[in-house]
Design an enzyme around this catalytic site. Structure first.
Site, mmCIF file in Angstrom:
data_model
loop_
_atom_site.group_PDB
_atom_site.id
_atom_site.type_symbol
_atom_site.label_atom_id
_atom_site.label_comp_id
_atom_site.label_asym_id
_atom_site.label_seq_id
_atom_site.Cartn_x
_atom_site.Cartn_y
_atom_site.Cartn_z
ATOM 1 N N LYS A 145 -17.854 -0.831 -26.279
ATOM 2 C CA LYS A 145 -16.825 0.344 -25.196
ATOM 3 C C LYS A 145 -15.577 -0.737 -24.725
ATOM 4 O O LYS A 145 -14.865 0.317 -25.294
ATOM 5 C CB LYS A 145 -18.104 0.800 -24.456
ATOM 6 C CG LYS A 145 -19.468 1.269 -24.824
ATOM 7 C CD LYS A 145 -18.959 2.617 -26.023
ATOM 8 C CE LYS A 145 -18.025 4.196 -24.279
ATOM 9 N NZ LYS A 145 -18.629 4.800 -25.702
ATOM 10 N N THR A 162 -17.462 4.410 -20.337
ATOM 11 C CA THR A 162 -18.217 3.982 -19.376
ATOM 12 C C THR A 162 -17.747 3.434 -18.609
ATOM 13 O O THR A 162 -17.167 2.471 -18.263
ATOM 14 C CB THR A 162 -19.722 3.673 -20.053
ATOM 15 O OG1 THR A 162 -20.274 2.969 -19.213
ATOM 16 C CG2 THR A 162 -19.471 1.984 -20.947
ATOM 17 N N ASP A 163 -18.560 3.020 -17.092
ATOM 18 C CA ASP A 163 -18.146 2.064 -16.322
ATOM 19 C C ASP A 163 -18.819 0.761 -16.330
ATOM 20 O O ASP A 163 -17.905 -0.199 -15.523
ATOM 21 C CB ASP A 163 -18.815 2.432 -14.734
ATOM 22 C CG ASP A 163 -19.869 2.806 -14.180
ATOM 23 O OD1 ASP A 163 -21.199 2.579 -16.025
ATOM 24 O OD2 ASP A 163 -20.852 2.657 -13.771
ATOM 25 N N GLU A 164 -19.504 0.338 -17.221
ATOM 26 C CA GLU A 164 -19.622 -0.937 -17.318
ATOM 27 C C GLU A 164 -18.625 -1.786 -17.968
ATOM 28 O O GLU A 164 -19.394 -3.346 -17.762
ATOM 29 C CB GLU A 164 -21.176 -0.610 -18.337
ATOM 30 C CG GLU A 164 -21.877 0.097 -17.857
ATOM 31 C CD GLU A 164 -23.582 0.040 -18.264
ATOM 32 O OE1 GLU A 164 -23.894 -0.992 -18.933
ATOM 33 O OE2 GLU A 164 -24.466 1.154 -18.842
ATOM 34 N N THR A 190 -20.277 0.695 -34.611
ATOM 35 C CA THR A 190 -20.669 2.247 -34.288
ATOM 36 C C THR A 190 -18.645 2.328 -33.218
ATOM 37 O O THR A 190 -18.136 3.386 -33.355
ATOM 38 C CB THR A 190 -21.156 2.123 -33.705
ATOM 39 O OG1 THR A 190 -22.138 3.548 -35.606
ATOM 40 C CG2 THR A 190 -20.985 4.204 -33.469
HETATM 41 P P1 NAD Z 1 -26.284 9.051 -27.198
HETATM 42 O O1 NAD Z 1 -27.331 7.562 -27.780
HETATM 43 O O2 NAD Z 1 -28.227 9.611 -26.301
HETATM 44 O O3 NAD Z 1 -26.036 9.656 -27.895
HETATM 45 C C1 NAD Z 1 -25.008 9.363 -28.745
HETATM 46 C C2 NAD Z 1 -24.516 10.443 -30.263
HETATM 47 O O4 NAD Z 1 -24.180 9.578 -31.384
HETATM 48 C C3 NAD Z 1 -25.158 10.491 -30.557
HETATM 49 O O5 NAD Z 1 -26.286 11.967 -31.537
HETATM 50 C C4 NAD Z 1 -25.891 9.733 -32.185
HETATM 51 O O6 NAD Z 1 -26.095 10.860 -33.644
HETATM 52 C C5 NAD Z 1 -23.991 9.984 -32.085
HETATM 53 N N1 NAD Z 1 -23.795 8.495 -32.983
HETATM 54 C C6 NAD Z 1 -24.160 7.333 -33.112
HETATM 55 N N2 NAD Z 1 -23.724 6.315 -33.842
HETATM 56 C C7 NAD Z 1 -23.091 7.477 -34.340
HETATM 57 C C8 NAD Z 1 -21.922 7.274 -36.105
HETATM 58 N N3 NAD Z 1 -21.469 5.952 -36.669
HETATM 59 N N4 NAD Z 1 -21.800 8.384 -36.231
HETATM 60 C C9 NAD Z 1 -21.330 9.599 -35.721
HETATM 61 N N5 NAD Z 1 -22.097 10.369 -34.724
HETATM 62 C C10 NAD Z 1 -22.701 8.435 -34.541
HETATM 63 O O7 NAD Z 1 -25.202 8.907 -25.935
HETATM 64 P P2 NAD Z 1 -25.340 9.307 -24.782
HETATM 65 O O8 NAD Z 1 -25.712 8.718 -23.507
HETATM 66 O O9 NAD Z 1 -24.364 10.947 -24.549
HETATM 67 O O10 NAD Z 1 -23.270 8.635 -24.435
HETATM 68 C C11 NAD Z 1 -22.577 9.486 -24.849
HETATM 69 C C12 NAD Z 1 -21.374 8.658 -24.994
HETATM 70 O O11 NAD Z 1 -21.019 8.434 -23.177
HETATM 71 C C13 NAD Z 1 -21.467 7.232 -25.270
HETATM 72 O O12 NAD Z 1 -19.883 7.277 -25.431
HETATM 73 C C14 NAD Z 1 -21.631 6.126 -24.169
HETATM 74 O O13 NAD Z 1 -20.800 4.972 -23.732
HETATM 75 C C15 NAD Z 1 -21.025 7.314 -23.015
HETATM 76 N N6 NAD Z 1 -21.107 7.243 -21.856
HETATM 77 C C16 NAD Z 1 -22.722 6.526 -20.796
HETATM 78 C C17 NAD Z 1 -22.726 7.325 -20.469
HETATM 79 C C18 NAD Z 1 -24.412 7.592 -19.893
HETATM 80 O O14 NAD Z 1 -24.778 7.497 -18.861
HETATM 81 N N7 NAD Z 1 -25.269 7.788 -20.705
HETATM 82 C C19 NAD Z 1 -22.212 7.113 -19.143
HETATM 83 C C20 NAD Z 1 -20.766 6.658 -18.896
HETATM 84 C C21 NAD Z 1 -20.610 7.298 -20.584
HETATM 85 P P1 TYD Z 2 -30.784 2.180 -18.691
HETATM 86 O O1 TYD Z 2 -31.565 3.740 -17.815
HETATM 87 O O2 TYD Z 2 -30.667 1.448 -19.818
HETATM 88 O O3 TYD Z 2 -28.484 2.759 -18.362
HETATM 89 P P2 TYD Z 2 -28.088 1.205 -18.290
HETATM 90 O O4 TYD Z 2 -28.751 -0.553 -17.969
HETATM 91 O O5 TYD Z 2 -27.011 1.300 -19.407
HETATM 92 O O6 TYD Z 2 -27.855 1.339 -16.521
HETATM 93 O O7 TYD Z 2 -31.242 1.279 -17.063
HETATM 94 C C1 TYD Z 2 -30.790 1.601 -16.072
HETATM 95 C C2 TYD Z 2 -31.158 0.948 -14.809
HETATM 96 O O8 TYD Z 2 -32.845 1.044 -15.411
HETATM 97 C C3 TYD Z 2 -30.514 -0.947 -15.315
HETATM 98 O O9 TYD Z 2 -30.795 -0.972 -13.859
HETATM 99 C C4 TYD Z 2 -31.848 -0.853 -16.313
HETATM 100 C C5 TYD Z 2 -33.298 -0.541 -15.349
HETATM 101 N N1 TYD Z 2 -34.151 -0.380 -16.468
HETATM 102 C C6 TYD Z 2 -35.816 -0.395 -15.973
HETATM 103 O O10 TYD Z 2 -35.874 -0.855 -14.736
HETATM 104 N N2 TYD Z 2 -37.055 -0.179 -16.588
HETATM 105 C C7 TYD Z 2 -36.752 0.145 -17.817
HETATM 106 O O11 TYD Z 2 -37.665 0.755 -18.589
HETATM 107 C C8 TYD Z 2 -35.487 1.204 -18.453
HETATM 108 C C9 TYD Z 2 -34.899 1.998 -19.702
HETATM 109 C C10 TYD Z 2 -34.262 0.271 -17.495
#
Ligand code: NAD
Ligand code: TYD
Length: 349
Positions: A160, A131-133, A101
């Protein structure tokens, strides 16, 4: 008129971006393309689903032919790409799903856009949300800047990072107008309850144990999701082509301090005795390759485009808890998976 394709619009961040764009740009057409995986939920969008400028398309970004058809039949002029597999823990158990994906899906979208735009790039934009990751893991000090070298360390962040490289390659090689933003951890309404904050909220409500990985000393920089959506709108409208913008909250918390804060706030809101929920905390085995600390420097976005977070963390967290407490049906449906059965019946797959 612009035909804006937002991918992943049924997910956590995507649904807030779709809502913002549908409301802010009534004269543009907003297409929400989403495969509706476990993380995609159309219940996130019921308030705008009948807007005149909104269309939902169920499609998988792994399917290039389908993307070609969507670009052609809707004359897509702009893309905001959020669709992704987004959970680090899932990437450790199933890395190839992330390659398919996040890497192949992004390359497919770029290719479909390139073929549709035929090098006529006037009034076109491919906006990639990242993402910052991708920058790796920090020690106790320092920040990620836009020119920090990439050093991804989990299958999620590697996928990513790879997608970011493809987007930049289309800019340098074909002149495609692109922009990329790299954001820190988001939190807020509609957050899928397998990520830290919504998982803890759900478990506190249900008095289940609160699994803290390792010693709970890993640090994340948290940003309210609507502030991220505002930043995306700001960069979409005013960002410079070819540029990268970091988005962050300057809001660092160790996981254990954050869980303590959540416990205390929720005890208050649920009328429980002070200290009740903290008793649920359980230290569990650490995540493999667990990145120690992420912290974003978002000065460029502030200085060049004037964006800043609008909410203080305690206020954002309070709003988030209130949202989950008043949307227990959403939470129950998501955790029981009943919405997935609904999609199966509705879409026959
Ligand atoms: P999420 O997992 O909540 O949502 C992802 C969406 O993408 C879902 O609606 C899913 O159905 C859709 N999707 C997955 N695979 C697909 C495919 N093959 N084709 C079409 N649709 C597909 O994710 P999120 O947390 O909302 O993150 C959204 C974006 O922001 C991602 O690109 C993620 O890398 C980026 N991001 C997320 C965070 C965070 O903290 N959540 C931070 C920085 C960047
Ligand atoms: P997460 O929400 O999965 O985001 P990311 O790993 O992308 O930063 O996790 C945030 C932080 O919390 C990460 O250091 C892992 C930790 N974590 C727990 O300690 N327990 C949990 O059940 C989860 C899901 C995450």
């Amino acid at each position: 008129m612009r035909n804006i394709l937002i991918t992943g619009g049924a997910g956590f961040i995507g649904s807030h971006v779709v809502r913002l764009f549908v409301n802010q740009f009534p004269n543009d057409k907003i297409y929400n393309l989403d495969a509706l995986t476990y993380a995609g939920n159309l219940a996130n969008l019921t308030d705008i689903e009948s807007a005149n400028n909104y269309t939902f398309i169920r499609a998988d970004i792994q399917d290039l032919d389908k993307l070609r058809e969507i670009f052609t039949s809707n004359n897509i002029t702009h893309v905001i790409h959020l669709a992704a597999e987004s959970h680090v823990d899932r990437s450790i158990t199933d890395p190839l799903a992330f390659v398919k994906t996040n890497v192949l899906g992004t390359a497919n979208l770029l290719q479909a856009a390139k073929e549709q735009w035929q090098e006529d790039f006037a009034d076109k934009l491919f906006y990639h949300v990242s993402t910052d990751e991708v920058y790796g893991s920090l020690g106790d000090t320092g920040f990620f800047y836009e020119d920090t070298s990439y050093d991804p360390r989990s299958p999620y962040s590697a996928s990513k990072a790879s997608s970011d490289h493809f987007v930049r390659a289309y800019f340098h090689t074909y002149g495609m107008p692109i922009v990329i933003s790299n954001c820190s951890n988001n939190y807020g309404p509609n957050h899928f309850p397998e990520k830290l904050i919504p998982l803890m909220i759900n478990n506190i409500i249900q008095r289940k144990s609160l699994p803290v990985y390792g010693k709970g000393l890993n640090v994340r920089d948290w940003l309210y999701v609507i502030d991220h959506a505002r930043a995306i709108q700001c960069i979409f409208s005013n960002g410079n082509t070819g540029e990268t913008y970091n988005i962050g909250g300057h809001n660092e918390w160790t996981n254990i301090d954050l869980v303590h804060l959540l416990c205390d706030k929720m005890d208050e809101k649920l009328g429980r005795e002070a200290g009740d929920s903290r008793k649920l905390i359980t230290y569990v085995k650490d995540r493999a390759g667990h990145d120690l600390r992420y912290a974003i420097d978002a000065t460029k976005l502030k200085d060049e485009l004037g964006w800043e977070p609008s909410l203080q963390f305690e206020e954002g967290l309070s709003k988030t808890i209130d949202w989950f407490l008043s949307n227990e049906e959403w939470l129950t449906n998501v955790t029981s998976g009943s919405y997935m059965n609904y999609y199966k019946e509705m879409y026959h797959n």
